[in-house]
Design an enzyme around this catalytic site. Structure first.
Site, mmCIF file in Angstrom:
data_model
loop_
_atom_site.group_PDB
_atom_site.id
_atom_site.type_symbol
_atom_site.label_atom_id
_atom_site.label_comp_id
_atom_site.label_asym_id
_atom_site.label_seq_id
_atom_site.Cartn_x
_atom_site.Cartn_y
_atom_site.Cartn_z
ATOM 1 N N ARG A 84 0.851 -1.180 0.000
ATOM 2 C CA ARG A 84 0.000 0.000 0.000
ATOM 3 C C ARG A 84 0.889 1.234 0.000
ATOM 4 O O ARG A 84 1.955 1.244 0.636
ATOM 5 C CB ARG A 84 -0.877 0.041 1.254
ATOM 6 C CG ARG A 84 -2.000 -0.951 1.276
ATOM 7 C CD ARG A 84 -3.094 -0.601 0.256
ATOM 8 N NE ARG A 84 -4.205 -1.513 0.315
ATOM 9 C CZ ARG A 84 -4.404 -2.521 -0.529
ATOM 10 N NH1 ARG A 84 -3.545 -2.770 -1.504
ATOM 11 N NH2 ARG A 84 -5.459 -3.295 -0.415
ATOM 12 N N HIS A 134 -0.503 -0.084 -10.047
ATOM 13 C CA HIS A 134 -1.170 -1.044 -9.133
ATOM 14 C C HIS A 134 -1.587 -2.300 -9.911
ATOM 15 O O HIS A 134 -2.773 -2.616 -10.026
ATOM 16 C CB HIS A 134 -2.385 -0.404 -8.445
ATOM 17 C CG HIS A 134 -2.814 -1.166 -7.210
ATOM 18 N ND1 HIS A 134 -3.379 -0.557 -6.114
ATOM 19 C CD2 HIS A 134 -2.750 -2.485 -6.902
ATOM 20 C CE1 HIS A 134 -3.653 -1.469 -5.190
ATOM 21 N NE2 HIS A 134 -3.272 -2.656 -5.659
HETATM 22 C C1 GLV Z 1 -5.080 -5.100 -4.022
HETATM 23 O O1 GLV Z 1 -4.303 -4.293 -3.676
HETATM 24 C C2 GLV Z 1 -5.964 -5.831 -3.165
HETATM 25 O O2 GLV Z 1 -6.106 -5.494 -1.976
HETATM 26 O O3 GLV Z 1 -6.549 -6.795 -3.662
#
Ligand code: GLV
Length: 308
Positions: free
Chosen positions: A223, A271
């Site tokens: 994160r 991400h």
């Molecule tokens: C991605 O970051 C998730 O939490 O699945």
């Protein structure tokens, strides 16, 4: 009939709508901003607006669309209801692949090779054997363990850090707060895979990152809130750190004018390291709704006390 509210900024969950509709025929779906949305029994969430869940009188289940529930548990007004996450069995493998790529990127010096290639420089950089590189995995949950095993099979010297002791073949495990500094001292490539909790928020600050050996690199796939970005940038600019691959950010998507995109030494990825597939997310949410209605135990419940 099941009523479901999609709790996120508008558009964030649209990639999932078609799969949810086919996994839950007959259910009604509303975005949080639509009239009647607060009457739903089920909230499907990614970073729901703080306080919104507490204003839903019929709510019975809060479901994350991801593996992480930090963006839900951080709501100070979170109602006392089951919170479930999605566990895609393929996600740990995908995450491990991304970490292997990131490790090779720094170990085989692709950061420099790519720049040389763009400039038309034939410059054969000295290469090290994997066995001479020390990779440290911060967080040895299912994903950290999988990545650690893969890197160890490739031949890297792998160590891992976790809160409680555990054993992973081929991996030197450091357990508990008191061992963190010693773990950081010997990580040429540091991979962060911790869950985000109050105890791990901004863990990667100037003091801890400065413990990494000179020339070390960071791969952040957990994160954005684990990192103090300015501290990282300062240590790259001063030459203490080689660089970083950052896949997660405090605010996503990272805006096009954000300086991190162009910061030398930093590679931004969107991400993408490990995300559950939309079909898996929809099926797991549908199965938990079925279980809720049948009074059966829910799958993949988060533990708010533990924070994940
Ligand atoms: C991605 O970051 C998730 O939490 O699945």
């Amino acid at each position: 009939m099941t009523s479901i509210t999609l709790m996120s900024e508008r558009g964030v969950l649209s990639f999932l709508t078609a799969q949810l509709e086919s996994a839950l025929p007959g259910a009604t779906f509303r975005h949080w901003s639509e009239p009647g949305a607060a009457d739903a029994e089920i909230a499907v969430c990614w970073a729901p607006p703080k306080g919104a869940l507490a204003s839903m009188p019929n709510l019975r289940l809060i479901h994350s669309i991801g593996a992480g529930v930090d963006n839900i548990l951080s709501d100070p007004a979170l109602p006392d209801l089951p919170v479930c996450r999605v566990v895609d069995p393929k996600l740990a493998a995908a995450m491990a692949e991304f970490i292997l790529w990131g490790t090779l990127y720094f170990h085989r010096r692709f950061d420099e090779v790519t720049a040389n290639a763009r400039a038309g420089h034939w410059h054969r950089l000295e290469q090290m054997a994997a066995g001479d590189k020390r990779v440290g995995i911060l967080g040895l949950g299912a994903m950290g363990e999988r990545a650690a095993r893969l890197l160890s099979q490739v031949g890297y010297q792998v160590s891992g850090w976790s809160r409680s002791p555990r054993q992973v073949d081929g991996v030197t495990v450091h357990a508990g707060e008191a061992t963190l500094d010693g773990f950081l001292d010997q990580a040429d490539i540091l991979v962060c895979l911790l869950p985000l909790t109050p105890a791990t928020s901004r863990l990667l600050n100037a003091e801890r990152l400065a413990r990494l050996p000179k020339g070390a690199a960071l791969i952040l796939v957990s994160r954005g809130e684990h990192l103090v970005v300015d501290d990282l940038v300062g240590l790259i600019r001063s030459g203490h750190l080689r660089g970083a691959i950052l896949d997660v950010f405090d605010h996503e998507p990272l805006p096009p004018d954000h300086p991190l995109w162009r910061e030398p030494g930093v590679l931004v990825t969107p991400h993408m390291a490990g995300l559950a597939k939309p079909r898996v997310i929809a099926e797991q949410i549908a199965e938990n709704i079925r279980r809720l209605k049948a009074g059966e135990p829910l799958l993949n419940r988060a533990d708010p006390a533990r924070g994940y």
